[in-house]
Write a protein that holds these residues in place. Structure first.
Motif, PDB file in Angstrom:
ATOM      1  N   ILE A 198      -8.906   7.744  -6.522  1.00 30.24           N
ATOM      2  CA  ILE A 198      -8.941   6.872  -7.703  1.00 30.24           C
ATOM      3  C   ILE A 198     -10.398   6.613  -8.063  1.00 30.24           C
ATOM      4  CG2 ILE A 198      -8.267   4.637  -8.662  1.00 30.24           C
ATOM      5  CD1 ILE A 198      -6.045   4.527  -6.578  1.00 30.24           C
ATOM      6  N   ALA A 199     -10.713   6.715  -9.344  1.00 31.08           N
ATOM      7  CA  ALA A 199     -12.071   6.441  -9.819  1.00 31.08           C
ATOM      8  C   ALA A 199     -12.044   5.253 -10.779  1.00 31.08           C
ATOM      9  CB  ALA A 199     -12.648   7.667 -10.518  1.00 31.08           C
ATOM     10  N   PHE A 200     -13.051   4.402 -10.661  1.00 26.48           N
ATOM     11  CA  PHE A 200     -13.224   3.242 -11.525  1.00 26.48           C
ATOM     12  C   PHE A 200     -14.568   3.396 -12.218  1.00 26.48           C
ATOM     13  CE2 PHE A 200     -10.605   2.120  -7.962  1.00 26.48           C
ATOM     14  CZ  PHE A 200      -9.566   1.393  -8.510  1.00 26.48           C
ATOM     15  N   LEU A 201     -14.570   3.461 -13.523  1.00 25.27           N
ATOM     16  CA  LEU A 201     -15.806   3.517 -14.292  1.00 25.27           C
ATOM     17  C   LEU A 201     -16.124   2.091 -14.714  1.00 25.27           C
ATOM     18  CD1 LEU A 201     -17.912   5.484 -15.401  1.00 25.27           C
ATOM     19  CD2 LEU A 201     -16.634   5.477 -17.537  1.00 25.27           C
ATOM     20  N   VAL A 202     -17.244   1.564 -14.253  1.00 20.45           N
ATOM     21  CA  VAL A 202     -17.629   0.169 -14.480  1.00 20.45           C
ATOM     22  C   VAL A 202     -18.831   0.169 -15.417  1.00 20.45           C
ATOM     23  CG1 VAL A 202     -18.317  -1.988 -13.380  1.00 20.45           C
ATOM     24  CG2 VAL A 202     -16.850  -0.378 -12.144  1.00 20.45           C
ATOM     25  N   ASN A 203     -18.727  -0.551 -16.532  1.00 13.53           N
ATOM     26  CA  ASN A 203     -19.783  -0.542 -17.543  1.00 13.53           C
ATOM     27  C   ASN A 203     -20.186  -1.978 -17.890  1.00 13.53           C
ATOM     28  OD1 ASN A 203     -21.524   0.473 -19.527  1.00 13.53           O
ATOM     29  ND2 ASN A 203     -19.961   0.220 -21.093  1.00 13.53           N
ATOM     30  N   ALA A 256     -12.412  -6.398  -7.100  1.00 15.62           N
ATOM     31  CA  ALA A 256     -11.212  -6.247  -6.274  1.00 15.62           C
ATOM     32  C   ALA A 256     -10.449  -5.058  -6.859  1.00 15.62           C
ATOM     33  CB  ALA A 256     -10.371  -7.517  -6.310  1.00 15.62           C
ATOM     34  N   LEU A 257     -10.405  -3.964  -6.108  1.00 17.22           N
ATOM     35  CA  LEU A 257      -9.857  -2.703  -6.598  1.00 17.22           C
ATOM     36  C   LEU A 257      -8.476  -2.437  -5.999  1.00 17.22           C
ATOM     37  CD1 LEU A 257     -13.061  -0.532  -6.082  1.00 17.22           C
ATOM     38  CD2 LEU A 257     -12.368  -1.771  -8.146  1.00 17.22           C
ATOM     39  N   PRO A 258      -7.511  -2.082  -6.834  1.00 18.59           N
ATOM     40  CA  PRO A 258      -6.184  -1.743  -6.317  1.00 18.59           C
ATOM     41  C   PRO A 258      -6.170  -0.312  -5.779  1.00 18.59           C
ATOM     42  CG  PRO A 258      -6.170  -1.603  -8.696  1.00 18.59           C
ATOM     43  CD  PRO A 258      -7.542  -2.065  -8.295  1.00 18.59           C
ATOM     44  N   ALA A 259      -6.864  -0.099  -4.666  1.00 18.59           N
ATOM     45  CA  ALA A 259      -6.983   1.236  -4.081  1.00 18.59           C
ATOM     46  C   ALA A 259      -7.245   1.095  -2.593  1.00 18.59           C
ATOM     47  CB  ALA A 259      -8.123   1.999  -4.741  1.00 18.59           C
ATOM     48  N   THR A 260      -6.846   2.092  -1.836  1.00 13.69           N
ATOM     49  CA  THR A 260      -7.156   2.124  -0.412  1.00 13.69           C
ATOM     50  C   THR A 260      -7.878   3.420  -0.108  1.00 13.69           C
ATOM     51  OG1 THR A 260      -4.990   3.066   0.088  1.00 13.69           O
ATOM     52  CG2 THR A 260      -5.194   0.680   0.256  1.00 13.69           C
ATOM     53  N   GLY A 261      -8.818   3.341   0.803  1.00 11.11           N
ATOM     54  CA  GLY A 261      -9.618   4.502   1.155  1.00 11.11           C
ATOM     55  C   GLY A 261     -11.059   4.089   1.323  1.00 11.11           C
ATOM     56  N   VAL A 262     -11.953   5.040   1.142  1.00  8.78           N
ATOM     57  CA  VAL A 262     -13.377   4.808   1.322  1.00  8.78           C
ATOM     58  C   VAL A 262     -14.082   4.911  -0.029  1.00  8.78           C
ATOM     59  CG1 VAL A 262     -15.462   5.627   2.462  1.00  8.78           C
ATOM     60  CG2 VAL A 262     -13.280   5.684   3.677  1.00  8.78           C
ATOM     61  N   PRO A 263     -14.757   3.829  -0.477  1.00 10.64           N
ATOM     62  CA  PRO A 263     -15.412   3.868  -1.785  1.00 10.64           C
ATOM     63  C   PRO A 263     -16.774   4.558  -1.740  1.00 10.64           C
ATOM     64  CG  PRO A 263     -15.629   1.682  -0.843  1.00 10.64           C
ATOM     65  CD  PRO A 263     -14.790   2.491   0.119  1.00 10.64           C
ATOM     66  N   GLU A 264     -17.045   5.336  -2.773  1.00 13.11           N
ATOM     67  CA  GLU A 264     -18.352   5.945  -2.989  1.00 13.11           C
ATOM     68  C   GLU A 264     -18.893   5.395  -4.301  1.00 13.11           C
ATOM     69  OE1 GLU A 264     -17.594  10.116  -3.274  1.00 13.11           O
ATOM     70  OE2 GLU A 264     -17.043  10.312  -1.169  1.00 13.11           O
ATOM     71  N   LEU A 265     -20.203   5.217  -4.390  1.00 12.19           N
ATOM     72  CA  LEU A 265     -20.855   4.765  -5.619  1.00 12.19           C
ATOM     73  C   LEU A 265     -21.524   5.970  -6.270  1.00 12.19           C
ATOM     74  CD1 LEU A 265     -22.468   1.460  -4.308  1.00 12.19           C
ATOM     75  CD2 LEU A 265     -20.217   1.792  -5.368  1.00 12.19           C
ATOM     76  N   ALA A 272     -20.398   3.675  -0.384  1.00 11.30           N
ATOM     77  CA  ALA A 272     -20.673   2.255  -0.657  1.00 11.30           C
ATOM     78  C   ALA A 272     -21.152   1.613   0.642  1.00 11.30           C
ATOM     79  CB  ALA A 272     -19.423   1.560  -1.177  1.00 11.30           C
ATOM     80  N   PRO A 273     -22.338   0.992   0.648  1.00  7.29           N
ATOM     81  CA  PRO A 273     -22.853   0.419   1.889  1.00  7.29           C
ATOM     82  C   PRO A 273     -22.179  -0.899   2.275  1.00  7.29           C
ATOM     83  CG  PRO A 273     -24.416   0.055   0.116  1.00  7.29           C
ATOM     84  CD  PRO A 273     -23.309   0.899  -0.444  1.00  7.29           C
ATOM     85  N   ILE A 309     -17.111   4.034  -9.253  1.00  2.00           N
ATOM     86  CA  ILE A 309     -16.689   3.811  -7.869  1.00  2.00           C
ATOM     87  C   ILE A 309     -15.530   4.774  -7.640  1.00  2.00           C
ATOM     88  CG2 ILE A 309     -15.816   2.169  -6.174  1.00  2.00           C
ATOM     89  CD1 ILE A 309     -16.831  -0.067  -8.100  1.00  2.00           C
ATOM     90  N   VAL A 310     -15.717   5.728  -6.754  1.00  3.17           N
ATOM     91  CA  VAL A 310     -14.686   6.712  -6.449  1.00  3.17           C
ATOM     92  C   VAL A 310     -14.138   6.387  -5.071  1.00  3.17           C
ATOM     93  CG1 VAL A 310     -14.164   9.156  -6.120  1.00  3.17           C
ATOM     94  CG2 VAL A 310     -15.818   8.446  -7.875  1.00  3.17           C
ATOM     95  N   VAL A 311     -12.826   6.148  -4.995  1.00  2.60           N
ATOM     96  CA  VAL A 311     -12.189   5.801  -3.733  1.00  2.60           C
ATOM     97  C   VAL A 311     -11.433   7.034  -3.238  1.00  2.60           C
ATOM     98  CG1 VAL A 311     -10.609   4.252  -2.542  1.00  2.60           C
ATOM     99  CG2 VAL A 311     -12.008   3.391  -4.439  1.00  2.60           C
ATOM    100  N   ARG A 312     -11.912   7.568  -2.131  1.00  4.42           N
ATOM    101  CA  ARG A 312     -11.329   8.763  -1.534  1.00  4.42           C
ATOM    102  C   ARG A 312     -10.294   8.347  -0.489  1.00  4.42           C
ATOM    103  NH1 ARG A 312     -13.221  13.139  -4.288  1.00  4.42           N
ATOM    104  NH2 ARG A 312     -15.461  13.020  -4.650  1.00  4.42           N
TER     105      ARG A 312
END
Length: 198
Positions: free
Chosen positions: A93-98, A110-119, A130-131, A156-159
């Protein structure tokens, strides 16, 4: 629309209901819409397994999306000038934040996703883990702190299939990087003033 709502969907109407039907069936359209949404503005009606919501103007859309559980993300504290778009590809799942304002914004997504976020920074092409983030056990999903510069866009890409690496769950300073070396975490953080930070 009525079949969609009865089947479990949520439909939101903004302002006055439309009165003109393309093929001249204005009365039929009016009856169908008022049967679905009701006359109360703002208002909520359950129909079958779904919900029809009327809001007075676009400022009511955020509350309607949150109540329906379909918001792309919830920002805490709320940030009026920040827009979030959610898209999926497979299990990721990817979230584009502007940030659409000329002011810096600090918030937690607060993201409706599970996994590991990347910025991902679309301006530079740099992607990094994401640190700082934590699982939101109460709502399910993730909580990712964000510091957005004026007019900045961030992805924010949640893998879903990625194993978590070294990261913090909270930080008082902006964190650039977290690495694990043997039994120690090494953190690179940025302080813009001298002092002690918890």
């Amino acid at each position: 629309l009525t079949a969609f709502v009865r089947g479990g969907g949520t439909v939101v109407a903004v302002g006055e209901l439309p009165g003109d039907e393309a093929n001249g069936g204005d009365r039929g359209l009016e009856r169908a819409l008022y049967a679905l949404f009701g006359e109360q503005l703002p208002g909520i009606r359950r129909t079958g397994a779904g919900t029809a919501v009327r809001v007075a103007d676009v400022t009511g859309l955020r509350g309607a999306a949150h109540a329906a559980g379909v918001a792309a993300a919830v920002l805490e504290p709320a940030a009026e000038a920040v827009r979030v778009l959610r898209t999926t590809r497979g299990e990721d799942i990817a979230f584009l934040v502007n940030n659409e304002s000329g002011q810096a914004v600090e918030t937690v997504a607060a993201l409706p996703a599970t996994g590991v976020p990347e910025l991902w920074d679309p301006a530079t092409g740099i992607a990094r883990p994401a640190p700082v983030y934590r699982r939101d056990r109460g709502r399910g999903g993730l909580r990712v702190p964000l510091r957005l510069r004026p007019y900045e866009t961030l992805a924010i890409v949640v893998r879903a299939a990625t194993r978590p690496g070294a990261h913090l769950t909270d930080a008082a300073l902006p964190v650039e990087d977290v690495t694990a070396r043997k039994d120690t975490l090494h953190v690179t953080a940025v302080a813009d003033a001298p002092g002690s930070y918890p």
